[in-house]
Design an enzyme around this catalytic site. Sequence first.
Site, PDB file in Angstrom:
ATOM      1  N   ILE A  33     -82.448  51.243  10.786  1.00  0.00           N
ATOM      2  CA  ILE A  33     -83.515  50.257  10.968  1.00  0.00           C
ATOM      3  C   ILE A  33     -83.125  49.149  11.939  1.00  0.00           C
ATOM      4  O   ILE A  33     -83.982  48.449  12.454  1.00  0.00           O
ATOM      5  CB  ILE A  33     -83.958  49.657   9.625  1.00  0.00           C
ATOM      6  CG1 ILE A  33     -82.836  48.838   8.985  1.00  0.00           C
ATOM      7  CG2 ILE A  33     -84.439  50.757   8.673  1.00  0.00           C
ATOM      8  CD1 ILE A  33     -83.255  48.055   7.751  1.00  0.00           C
ATOM      9  N   LYS A  34     -81.811  48.949  12.147  1.00  0.00           N
ATOM     10  CA  LYS A  34     -81.280  47.949  13.104  1.00  0.00           C
ATOM     11  C   LYS A  34     -81.963  46.588  12.948  1.00  0.00           C
ATOM     12  O   LYS A  34     -82.315  45.926  13.916  1.00  0.00           O
ATOM     13  CB  LYS A  34     -81.398  48.448  14.536  1.00  0.00           C
ATOM     14  CG  LYS A  34     -80.545  49.687  14.817  1.00  0.00           C
ATOM     15  CD  LYS A  34     -80.607  50.089  16.275  1.00  0.00           C
ATOM     16  CE  LYS A  34     -79.705  51.266  16.573  1.00  0.00           C
ATOM     17  NZ  LYS A  34     -80.193  52.540  16.001  1.00  0.00           N
ATOM     18  N   ARG A  35     -82.113  46.150  11.720  1.00  0.00           N
ATOM     19  CA  ARG A  35     -82.715  44.850  11.462  1.00  0.00           C
ATOM     20  C   ARG A  35     -81.657  43.751  11.553  1.00  0.00           C
ATOM     21  O   ARG A  35     -80.472  43.995  11.422  1.00  0.00           O
ATOM     22  CB  ARG A  35     -83.374  44.815  10.086  1.00  0.00           C
ATOM     23  CG  ARG A  35     -84.486  45.847   9.891  1.00  0.00           C
ATOM     24  CD  ARG A  35     -85.691  45.557  10.782  1.00  0.00           C
ATOM     25  NE  ARG A  35     -86.879  46.222  10.296  1.00  0.00           N
ATOM     26  CZ  ARG A  35     -87.365  47.364  10.754  1.00  0.00           C
ATOM     27  NH1 ARG A  35     -86.756  47.981  11.730  1.00  0.00           N
ATOM     28  NH2 ARG A  35     -88.466  47.885  10.249  1.00  0.00           N
TER      29      ARG A  35
END
Length: 307
Positions: free
Chosen positions: A104-106
């Site tokens: 998700i690379k949040r």
Amino acid sequence: MINKLVANIKKTNAPIVVGLDPMLNYVPEHIKTAAYEQFGETLEGAAEAIWQFNKEIIDNTYDLIPAVKPQVAMYEQFGIEGLKAFKKTVDYCKAKDLVVIGDIKRGDIGSTSEAYAVGHLGKVTVGSKQYAAFDEDFVTVNPYLGTDGVKPFVDVCKAENKGIFVLVKTSNKSSGEFQDRLIDGKPLYEYVGEMVNKWGEDAMGDEYSMVGAVVGATYPEMGKILRKVMPKAYILVPGYGAQGGKASDLKPYFNEDGLGAIVNSSRGIIAAYKMEKYQSFSEKEFGLASRQAVVDMIEDINGAVFG
């Protein structure tokens, strides 16, 4: 959950993760046709095609692999219906006893970062009840905002026995524009690696930390340095295969115990049936082609790293 990931890798003798990053042009025509007949050429039809594609690949590979990594963007492009397919994929993989790494690379700060962590790893409170929304086992986290952006994820990991993989040195060509910048004579990625090590010190599993790192297969010399900087961090290694990373480059990512790294392949597995190497499989046998690609990847990596 880091303990389960390590246990699954030991059980399968397969330090690999299958990236479930479906594009519609990966999906065989017979699956799209069936989905469109049921739902029309709509977002719902596209999501159904993606879900059926994923299910076939999972059914043909789950007994060989320890984990999967669905990339949420590939589902978000189809809106709410795509996110439903993402959730069905997560749940189905967990039912097969696979560890699920939500790519998700949040990364944000304060309540925003906490909301990301709760939504993907934790439980959200609704009145007197709590619900796990997406409920992945791990997620990928962007550390650009520093500790303020990462700590909420670590807190949820400790509360829920989950894990994260922090972007440290990514596999893409332009990653060096920022990540390789020298600060007081040392590249930025080393500083990030040192922070990963620090964040993980009080979030330990039995052998490895709940706080892992993403380090691309395309930069093995940097991987060698970062392995020493983060001895207790599991390293998620993208960039193998289609992006140019070779099995012969992967040894530095592993520790002397033969653990410490898990290598991702996405389209090299899920779209294997389109590759010349697997032309003996028909389009309707795409799941079997993916299975053979998994077998070949395990053999390639184990031979190069442990042979």
